[in-house]
Design an enzyme around this catalytic site. Structure first.
Site, PDB file in Angstrom:
ATOM      1  N   ASN A   3      -1.672   1.605   6.080  1.00 21.29           N
ATOM      2  CA  ASN A   3      -0.744   0.581   5.554  1.00 21.29           C
ATOM      3  C   ASN A   3      -0.411  -0.386   6.675  1.00 21.29           C
ATOM      4  O   ASN A   3      -0.162   0.058   7.797  1.00 21.29           O
ATOM      5  CB  ASN A   3       0.591   1.213   5.139  1.00 21.29           C
ATOM      6  CG  ASN A   3       0.494   1.937   3.823  1.00 21.29           C
ATOM      7  OD1 ASN A   3      -0.572   2.007   3.232  1.00 21.29           O
ATOM      8  ND2 ASN A   3       1.606   2.494   3.387  1.00 21.29           N
ATOM      9  N   GLY A   4      -0.349  -1.667   6.362  1.00 16.60           N
ATOM     10  CA  GLY A   4       0.027  -2.661   7.371  1.00 16.60           C
ATOM     11  C   GLY A   4      -1.135  -3.591   7.669  1.00 16.60           C
ATOM     12  O   GLY A   4      -2.102  -3.660   6.902  1.00 16.60           O
ATOM     13  N   LYS A  58      14.582 -13.309 -11.606  1.00 16.78           N
ATOM     14  CA  LYS A  58      14.216 -12.218 -12.518  1.00 16.78           C
ATOM     15  C   LYS A  58      13.220 -12.720 -13.550  1.00 16.78           C
ATOM     16  O   LYS A  58      12.217 -12.081 -13.825  1.00 16.78           O
ATOM     17  CB  LYS A  58      15.442 -11.650 -13.255  1.00 16.78           C
ATOM     18  CG  LYS A  58      16.353 -10.772 -12.480  1.00 16.78           C
ATOM     19  CD  LYS A  58      15.815  -9.410 -12.120  1.00 16.78           C
ATOM     20  CE  LYS A  58      15.089  -9.406 -10.822  1.00 16.78           C
ATOM     21  NZ  LYS A  58      15.782  -9.384  -9.595  1.00 16.78           N
ATOM     22  N   CYS A 114       0.813  -1.214   0.000  1.00 14.14           N
ATOM     23  CA  CYS A 114       0.000   0.000   0.000  1.00 14.14           C
ATOM     24  C   CYS A 114       0.852   1.273   0.000  1.00 14.14           C
ATOM     25  O   CYS A 114       1.971   1.266   0.496  1.00 14.14           O
ATOM     26  CB  CYS A 114      -0.875   0.024   1.234  1.00 14.14           C
ATOM     27  SG  CYS A 114      -1.846  -1.460   1.427  1.00 14.14           S
ATOM     28  N   GLU A 136      19.499 -15.677  -9.027  1.00 16.58           N
ATOM     29  CA  GLU A 136      19.010 -14.339  -9.339  1.00 16.58           C
ATOM     30  C   GLU A 136      18.439 -14.277 -10.761  1.00 16.58           C
ATOM     31  O   GLU A 136      17.391 -13.671 -10.991  1.00 16.58           O
ATOM     32  CB  GLU A 136      20.144 -13.311  -9.141  1.00 16.58           C
ATOM     33  CG  GLU A 136      19.815 -11.873  -9.490  1.00 16.58           C
ATOM     34  CD  GLU A 136      18.629 -11.299  -8.717  1.00 16.58           C
ATOM     35  OE1 GLU A 136      18.147 -11.912  -7.759  1.00 16.58           O
ATOM     36  OE2 GLU A 136      18.164 -10.221  -9.135  1.00 16.58           O
ATOM     37  N   LYS A 191       6.720  -3.624  -4.404  1.00 15.84           N
ATOM     38  CA  LYS A 191       8.128  -3.216  -4.379  1.00 15.84           C
ATOM     39  C   LYS A 191       8.736  -3.363  -2.996  1.00 15.84           C
ATOM     40  O   LYS A 191       9.823  -3.887  -2.851  1.00 15.84           O
ATOM     41  CB  LYS A 191       8.259  -1.766  -4.864  1.00 15.84           C
ATOM     42  CG  LYS A 191       9.703  -1.272  -4.935  1.00 15.84           C
ATOM     43  CD  LYS A 191      10.510  -2.046  -5.961  1.00 15.84           C
ATOM     44  CE  LYS A 191      11.954  -1.637  -5.980  1.00 15.84           C
ATOM     45  NZ  LYS A 191      12.786  -2.610  -6.721  1.00 15.84           N
ATOM     46  N   GLU A 230       9.627 -13.685 -11.930  1.00 14.25           N
ATOM     47  CA  GLU A 230       8.768 -12.647 -11.350  1.00 14.25           C
ATOM     48  C   GLU A 230       8.169 -11.706 -12.389  1.00 14.25           C
ATOM     49  O   GLU A 230       7.082 -11.181 -12.168  1.00 14.25           O
ATOM     50  CB  GLU A 230       9.482 -11.868 -10.244  1.00 14.25           C
ATOM     51  CG  GLU A 230      10.605 -10.971 -10.686  1.00 14.25           C
ATOM     52  CD  GLU A 230      11.254 -10.216  -9.533  1.00 14.25           C
ATOM     53  OE1 GLU A 230      10.569  -9.906  -8.554  1.00 14.25           O
ATOM     54  OE2 GLU A 230      12.458  -9.925  -9.631  1.00 14.25           O
ATOM     55  N   HIS A 247      21.574 -35.094  -9.112  1.00 14.84           N
ATOM     56  CA  HIS A 247      20.896 -35.656  -7.940  1.00 14.84           C
ATOM     57  C   HIS A 247      19.382 -35.453  -8.014  1.00 14.84           C
ATOM     58  O   HIS A 247      18.694 -35.557  -7.004  1.00 14.84           O
ATOM     59  CB  HIS A 247      21.461 -35.033  -6.661  1.00 14.84           C
ATOM     60  CG  HIS A 247      22.928 -35.281  -6.506  1.00 14.84           C
ATOM     61  ND1 HIS A 247      23.454 -36.529  -6.250  1.00 14.84           N
ATOM     62  CD2 HIS A 247      23.997 -34.447  -6.651  1.00 14.84           C
ATOM     63  CE1 HIS A 247      24.780 -36.446  -6.203  1.00 14.84           C
ATOM     64  NE2 HIS A 247      25.135 -35.198  -6.454  1.00 14.84           N
ATOM     65  N   ARG A 299       5.058   0.386  -6.149  1.00 11.44           N
ATOM     66  CA  ARG A 299       4.991  -0.449  -4.950  1.00 11.44           C
ATOM     67  C   ARG A 299       4.058  -1.644  -5.128  1.00 11.44           C
ATOM     68  O   ARG A 299       4.114  -2.589  -4.371  1.00 11.44           O
ATOM     69  CB  ARG A 299       4.511   0.391  -3.754  1.00 11.44           C
ATOM     70  CG  ARG A 299       5.544   1.383  -3.279  1.00 11.44           C
ATOM     71  CD  ARG A 299       4.960   2.343  -2.267  1.00 11.44           C
ATOM     72  NE  ARG A 299       4.462   1.673  -1.076  1.00 11.44           N
ATOM     73  CZ  ARG A 299       5.199   1.310  -0.047  1.00 11.44           C
ATOM     74  NH1 ARG A 299       6.485   1.552  -0.053  1.00 11.44           N
ATOM     75  NH2 ARG A 299       4.666   0.719   1.008  1.00 11.44           N
ATOM     76  N   TRP A 351      -2.948  -2.756  -1.568  1.00  4.22           N
ATOM     77  CA  TRP A 351      -2.528  -4.117  -1.937  1.00  4.22           C
ATOM     78  C   TRP A 351      -3.266  -5.025  -0.967  1.00  4.22           C
ATOM     79  O   TRP A 351      -2.981  -5.021   0.234  1.00  4.22           O
ATOM     80  CB  TRP A 351      -1.013  -4.237  -1.793  1.00  4.22           C
ATOM     81  CG  TRP A 351      -0.410  -5.492  -2.335  1.00  4.22           C
ATOM     82  CD1 TRP A 351      -0.094  -5.742  -3.636  1.00  4.22           C
ATOM     83  CD2 TRP A 351      -0.011  -6.647  -1.591  1.00  4.22           C
ATOM     84  NE1 TRP A 351       0.469  -6.989  -3.746  1.00  4.22           N
ATOM     85  CE2 TRP A 351       0.530  -7.576  -2.509  1.00  4.22           C
ATOM     86  CE3 TRP A 351      -0.061  -7.000  -0.243  1.00  4.22           C
ATOM     87  CZ2 TRP A 351       1.012  -8.816  -2.131  1.00  4.22           C
ATOM     88  CZ3 TRP A 351       0.428  -8.244   0.140  1.00  4.22           C
ATOM     89  CH2 TRP A 351       0.956  -9.134  -0.811  1.00  4.22           C
TER      90      TRP A 351
HETATM   91  O1  M6R Z   1      13.614  -3.832  -0.418  1.00  7.39           O
HETATM   92  P1  M6R Z   1      14.313  -5.151  -0.242  1.00  7.39           P
HETATM   93  O2  M6R Z   1      15.640  -5.195  -0.932  1.00  7.39           O
HETATM   94  O3  M6R Z   1      14.420  -5.543   1.199  1.00  7.39           O
HETATM   95  O4  M6R Z   1      13.396  -6.213  -0.969  1.00  7.39           O
HETATM   96  C1  M6R Z   1      13.683  -7.574  -0.902  1.00  7.39           C
HETATM   97  C2  M6R Z   1      12.857  -8.355  -1.887  1.00  7.39           C
HETATM   98  O5  M6R Z   1      11.494  -8.176  -1.651  1.00  7.39           O
HETATM   99  C3  M6R Z   1      13.176  -7.961  -3.340  1.00  7.39           C
HETATM  100  O6  M6R Z   1      14.517  -8.110  -3.641  1.00  7.39           O
HETATM  101  C4  M6R Z   1      12.338  -8.822  -4.315  1.00  7.39           C
HETATM  102  O7  M6R Z   1      12.757 -10.146  -4.271  1.00  7.39           O
HETATM  103  C5  M6R Z   1      12.421  -8.264  -5.727  1.00  7.39           C
HETATM  104  N1  M6R Z   1      11.139  -8.350  -6.355  1.00  7.39           N
HETATM  105  C6  M6R Z   1      13.371  -9.007  -6.591  1.00  7.39           C
HETATM  106  O8  M6R Z   1      13.451  -8.510  -7.874  1.00  7.39           O
END
Ligand code: M6R
Length: 613
Positions: free
Chosen positions: A100-101, A490, A2, A486, A608, A493, A509, A27, A74
């Site tokens: 928020n929260g 990428k 949010c 990583e 985000k 997501e 394995h 976000r 959200w």
């Molecule tokens: O703000 P942060 O770096 O703590 O966020 C951590 C993860 O939520 C963030 O890296 C997330 O995995 C991204 N979507 C990756 O691209």
């Protein structure tokens, strides 16, 4: 997650709030709304889906006034719908709230309020806040006191912003826990509140952040801050250096693409001012690392989530190889439940782009509880992680808007490298000649990333061939294992293609059973200590008829004949190579998602900064 924006001042709040919400779109959200105090009373507009829909609603049913609050939601409690979108009103409509929260005790509060006769109009936890404030207002408290009393009843980590028709000259904003930040913006005769800086930066760069359990009474000419126990807190606005233009897309199609390309500049800024190339020395002043502390450190616990966690995995190799300090890397969501064996001679090092990730902050708290020194590598200036830490390294890459983290991955890799050199130096575990060589290598990094970026068209050709696959494996060894994780993260997501990162040696394995013509393998195989092993992994994948896309070093002659496609990277010192090898994988994921016509910057279901557990 949010987002919140509020405005009070001489201008019409509506466009300012809507624009602020626009800046928080990154976000992640599924509905949005705003409330403005108009001469006819408070008016609310709420809509499901993206902001352009709320904008259209506001155009067809305009509203104007000098006080307004808005919210992007959200969903946590109740589906995305108009009735569940914020702002929420109290029964009489005199109190208006955005939140928020998660109100963890909302069921109990809701039952209690319902027993007193309150009628709820939404399924949200947030609505109880409006009803609670109204309950205290009806007991003759003013808005500030009623809000204060209501907020004290809430459990959980929350940010709440309140306005009321009864006191149209103020906004009350509160931060109740570590997650859910609140920033106050000081303009000329006008004031703003927001959950995040980008929402207000175009109006002012003079800001103050609320600490947990603080509330602010914001009026057009300034703000008073107090604790929830009503103890006054001096307000000292700071000037933030971020340029609002840095948060614009410019000529790029998506923020993610822009941010991938910003890595050359970001890495230059990351190194600038922190390295003496002549003397072969590193300086990380804000870390507050004294020689005594460096010698005392028994172990470093790195804790982070998602991409930041992957940076931590690379960090383990760097810190152990260069500084010879034992390192354990733990996913932050597990840290506080694992009762980790942290002692006062240990360091808990959090990595977080936003500095507001709830799990990472909770892990830091656990570290503090156990007496460890807290360090943080963060991007968002003034974030909670930065303020909680005993010392920090700032990423220096400017705001990252795309949900998929890119420049906030490569910057901490370089930060961790510099930290390893500094620690090794102060502990006496890094010979001088070696230290000088490592520092000299740093100079190359931005240019190497630039060379990798220059091959975008070749990456696009591979993306075209891969864009319809259903599943994909990314493999690597040693320091390249994190790059495999990583690269897979990428891809999954933003393109919604199933992708898994795997240590290459583990293929036989189990996962090798997945391989066939339909399941490509992305093999991270640059020159370095694991190169020969990776060549045989590629052979093994080919023997199972899998298509292999290899990340290989320019000039390599063994890989091209056995791989179906090569993503070339320039030769790099192996300890810095993860900064370079990840670049084609970022571009690959980006182009596949863009070619599939997806919402690259705001992928479905993602936010985000993840400010709830
Ligand atoms: O703000 P942060 O770096 O703590 O966020 C951590 C993860 O939520 C963030 O890296 C997330 O995995 C991204 N979507 C990756 O691209």
């Amino acid at each position: 997650m949010c987002g919140i924006v509020g405005y009070i001042g001489p201008r019409n709040a509506t466009p300012i709030v809507l624009n602020g919400l626009k800046r928080l779109e990154y976000r992640g959200y599924d509905s949005a709304g705003l409330a403005v105090l108009t001469p006819q009373g408070v008016q609310v507009r709420r809509e499901v889906g993206k902001l352009h829909r709320l904008q259209a609603l506001v155009e067809s049913e305009p509203l104007a006034g000098n006080l307004g609050i808005g919210h992007t939601r959200w969903a946590t409690h109740g589906e995305p719908s108009r009735r569940n979108a914020h702002p929420h009103l109290s029964e009489t409509g005199k109190v208006v709230v955005v939140h928020n929260g998660i109100v963890e005790n909302f069921l109990a509060l809701r039952e209690e309020l319902a027993a007193e006769g309150a009628q709820f109009r939404s399924d949200t936890d947030s609505e109880v806040i409006a009803h609670l404030i109204e309950r205290f207002l009806s007991r003759e408290a003013d808005l500030v006191e009623a809000s204060r009393q209501a907020l004290q009843l809430l459990e959980g980590s929350n940010a709440v912003v309140v306005i009321s028709t009864l006191e149209p000259d103020k906004i009350v904003a509160a931060r109740l826990g570590n997650a859910g930040g609140v920033v106050i913006g000081f303009g000329e005769g006008e004031m703003l509140v927001a959950s995040d800086l980008p929402a207000i930066l175009e109006h002012t760069r003079r800001v103050a952040f609320l600490e947990p359990r603080q509330m602010a009474v914001v009026q057009a000419h300034g703000a008073e801050v107090m604790t929830l126990e009503r103890r006054p807190v001096p307000v000292q606005p700071t000037v933030v250096p971020w340029d609002p233009v840095a948060a614009e897309k410019g000529a790029y199609r998506h923020f993610m693409q822009k941010e991938i390309h910003e890595q050359v500049r970001g890495l230059t800024d990351t190194i600038a001012g922190r390295v003496d190339f002549e003397g072969g020395k590193v300086f990380l002043d804000s870390l507050n690392l004294t020689p005594a502390l460096a010698r005392r450190v028994r172990k470093i616990f790195i804790t982070a989530c998602g991409t930041a966690y992957h940076a931590g995995l690379v960090g383990k190799v760097l810190l152990e190889r260069i500084a010879r300090v034992p390192v354990e890397v733990m996913v932050a969501s597990e840290f506080r439940y694992a009762d980790p064996l942290v002692s006062p001679d240990d360091v808990v090092l959090a990595i977080s782009q936003s500095g507001e990730t709830a799990d990472t902050l909770a892990a830091m708290e656990e570290g503090r509880r156990k007496g460890a020194t807290l360090w943080a590598i963060v991007n968002a200036i003034g974030s909670q992680a930065m303020r909680m830490a005993d010392g920090y390294i700032s990423m220096q890459v400017g705001p990252e808007i795309g949900v998929a983290s890119t420049k906030a991955y490569t910057a901490p890799l370089v930060d961790l490298y510099m930290l390893a050199v500094l620690l090794g130096d102060l502990r006496g575990t890094l010979p001088e000649a070696e230290r000088r060589r490592l520092v000299k290598d740093l100079r190359l990094t931005p240019d190497l990333v630039g060379q990798a970026l220059a091959r975008e068209e070749e990456v696009m050709a591979v993306a075209r061939a891969m864009k319809e696959v259903r599943s994909c494996l990314y493999i690597g060894r040693g320091i390249d294992m994190a790059t495999a994780y990583e690269g897979a993260l990428k891809l999954k997501e933003i393109s919604y293609i199933h992708a898994e990162g795997y240590p290459a040696g583990e293929m036989k394995h189990g996962p090798i059973a997945l391989l066939d013509e339909e399941t490509p393998v992305v093999a991270i195989a640059p020159q370095g200590p694991w190169y020969d092993k990776m060549v045989s992994q590629v052979e093994q994948a080919k023997a199972r008829h899998a298509r292999v896309i290899a990340v290989a070093t320019e000039g390599d002659e063994l890989i091209p004949p056995i791989a179906d496609a090569v993503l070339w990277v320039p030769p790099a010192p192996w300890l810095l190579s993860p900064v370079v090898t990840v670049v084609p994988l970022q571009m690959l994921a980006y182009h596949i998602a863009a070619m599939r016509g997806l919402d690259v910057d705001q992928p479905r279901n993602l936010a985000k900064s993840v400010t709830v557990e």
